[in-house]
Write an enzyme that holds these catalytic residues in place. Structure first.
Site, PDB file in Angstrom:
ATOM      1  N   TYR A  53     -59.466   8.910   3.171  1.00 47.30           N
ATOM      2  CA  TYR A  53     -59.024   7.428   3.143  1.00 47.30           C
ATOM      3  C   TYR A  53     -59.638   6.725   4.632  1.00 47.30           C
ATOM      4  O   TYR A  53     -60.461   7.930   5.528  1.00 47.30           O
ATOM      5  CB  TYR A  53     -58.005   8.049   4.170  1.00 47.30           C
ATOM      6  N   ASP A 105     -55.648   2.466  -1.873  1.00 50.18           N
ATOM      7  CA  ASP A 105     -55.157   3.396  -0.945  1.00 50.18           C
ATOM      8  C   ASP A 105     -55.248   3.167   0.440  1.00 50.18           C
ATOM      9  O   ASP A 105     -56.228   3.574   0.611  1.00 50.18           O
ATOM     10  CB  ASP A 105     -54.247   4.379  -1.175  1.00 50.18           C
ATOM     11  N   HIS A 128     -53.981   3.352   3.056  1.00 49.34           N
ATOM     12  CA  HIS A 128     -53.602   4.329   4.188  1.00 49.34           C
ATOM     13  C   HIS A 128     -53.774   3.880   6.394  1.00 49.34           C
ATOM     14  O   HIS A 128     -54.036   4.683   6.751  1.00 49.34           O
ATOM     15  CB  HIS A 128     -54.813   5.702   4.248  1.00 49.34           C
ATOM     16  N   GLU A 161     -44.207   5.533   0.796  1.00 50.47           N
ATOM     17  CA  GLU A 161     -44.289   7.292   1.141  1.00 50.47           C
ATOM     18  C   GLU A 161     -43.932   7.252   2.657  1.00 50.47           C
ATOM     19  O   GLU A 161     -43.974   8.569   2.382  1.00 50.47           O
ATOM     20  CB  GLU A 161     -45.988   7.279   0.785  1.00 50.47           C
TER      21      GLU A 161
HETATM   22 MG    MG Z   1     -50.505   7.063  -0.865  1.00 50.90          MG
END
Ligand code: MG
Length: 404
Positions: A159, A207, A209, A259
């Site tokens: 990430y 992603d 993030h 999320e």
């Molecule tokens: Mg995620």
């Protein structure tokens, strides 16, 4: 009227087969041998959730009729007056999923049948391909394609694309350092490389993030347009969701979000205003199957599809709950899949299995999954596992704290 089946005992089971603390709730009933299992996993604060269940929800619920899932959900959520938040929601989820498991066992039906029945035989899933270089990510993507995966999330360097040559001031604090600008540039190169090498017959995801400033996230979303992502995930932090309206006007890259959400007011405006394409809440962190199914229905009205969060810090019971909602939802999109180890499958008999690009639910009553408590006890949780990992302490090159 027959005598109701009631809750006689509630236990939290803490286990960490992969050194990721998992919180399981077991509800025992007045019917001999009838019990249910739920996921209440909040890995980073697992003892707080266990305390909320053991010390507060258990005495509140002993003697309640197990059939009254909706009323139990509503009253558990408000019994502390202050509501929502990841600790309360996870605690309520453990109870909620266990009650759906029990209801399925009483009815002799899988939970997906209670939720309206199958809309598809299995859930298409995505796996994570990471790597330090373009070719390493490509190799991992090809590997998954050979296994039959149809959706693959691509990241390079984890990430925020952690790189080694970060120049920080003297005395900078420890943390997970990343360079936002280098990350954004490398991500465009990554997807250009992937489309040039593996082609367009595979769905690719990414992603962010929360690792970019909003305007940088919007620029990335625009720059990724030619590579036709299935979705771009968590491009903005939950605190900055108003920027999604600007992103929508600038780019047609599909948006997945949610999320970290814990409150209905976080998702409602994004869905109503058609600012996202996929909702991907962590089901235990919004309170279990009961609110997730309502959220799926809300999304269906606005053509938003589901892509529930499915990492290693969801227990296999939580993954089974995801799957029952997936296959019973008309607006199912895709399911994130973590790949359970052999050890996890031994501790949790009935853990759903991946075949090709799909995960299939079994047809056992309830959630169709159990826990081997003796084996689970061999993997005690360690608070160090919950706090030592620095990945949540994200920092930019100058040492400033950033959302993880
Ligand atoms: Mg995620």
């Amino acid at each position: 009227m027959s005598k109701p089946i009631t809750i006689t005992k509630i236990r939290t089971i803490l286990t960490s087969p992969e050194k990721i603390p998992l919180v399981i709730v077991k509800i025992e009933t007045s019917e001999p041998g009838l019990y249910g299992l739920g996921c209440a996993t909040f890995t980073q604060r697992y003892l707080a959730v266990a305390t909320a269940i053991d010390e507060y929800l258990t005495p509140f619920l002993i003697g309640r009729d197990v059939s009254q899932i909706e009323d139990i959900w509503q009253t558990c959520m408000t019994s502390a007056y202050w509501r929502n938040g990841p600790i309360t929601n996870n605690a309520v989820s453990g109870i909620d999923m266990a009650l759906w498991d029990i209801k399925g066992k009483v009815a002799g039906m899988p939970v997906y049948d209670l939720l309206g029945g199958k809309t598809r035989e299995a859930a298409a899933v995505y796996r994570h391909a990471d790597g330090k270089s373009l070719t390493e990510v490509e190799d991992n993507v090809r590997n998954y394609m050979e296994q039959g995966l149809l959706y693959i999330r691509c990241q390079m360097g984890g990430y925020g694309g952690r790189i080694d040559q970060i120049k920080s001031p003297e005395g900078a604090l420890p943390g997970a350092y990343f360079d936002p600008h280098g990350y954004a540039r490398n991500t465009v190169k990554l997807f250009e490389h992937m489309r040039n090498t593996v082609g367009h017959d595979i769905e690719l995801l990414h992603d962010v993030h929360e690792r970019l400033a909003p305007i940088e996230a919007i620029r990335l979303s625009k720059n990724l347009e030619p590579y036709r992502l299935f979705f771009l995930e968590d491009a903005l932090a939950p605190e900055q969701v108003d920027w999604f309206a600007i992103m929508r006007n600038q780019s047609s890259t599909p948006v997945a979000m949610g999320e970290l959400f814990t409150h209905p007011q976080e998702w409602l405006p994004l869905i109503q205003n058609r600012l996202i394409d996929f909702i991907r809440c962590h089901i235990s962190t919004i309170g279990g199957i009961t609110p997730a199914k309502k959220l799926a229905h809300l999304c269906e009205a606005f053509s938003v599809r589901t892509a529930w969060h499915g990492p290693g810090d969801v227990s296999p019971i939580g993954h089974a709950a995801n799957l029952h909602i997936d296959v019973s939802s008309a607006n199912f999109g895709v399911q994130e899949w973590w790949g359970p180890s052999d050890k996890i499958q031994e501790v949790f008999p009935g853990t759903p299995i991946l075949k090709g690009g799909y995960v299939y639910p079994n047809d056992k009553p309830g959630l169709g999954i159990d826990i081997d408590e003796k084996l689970a006890a061999q993997f005690p949780c360690d608070n160090k596992d919950a706090v030592k990992d620095m990945w949540t302490t994200a920092r930019t090159p100058d040492g400033g704290a950033w959302r993880p």
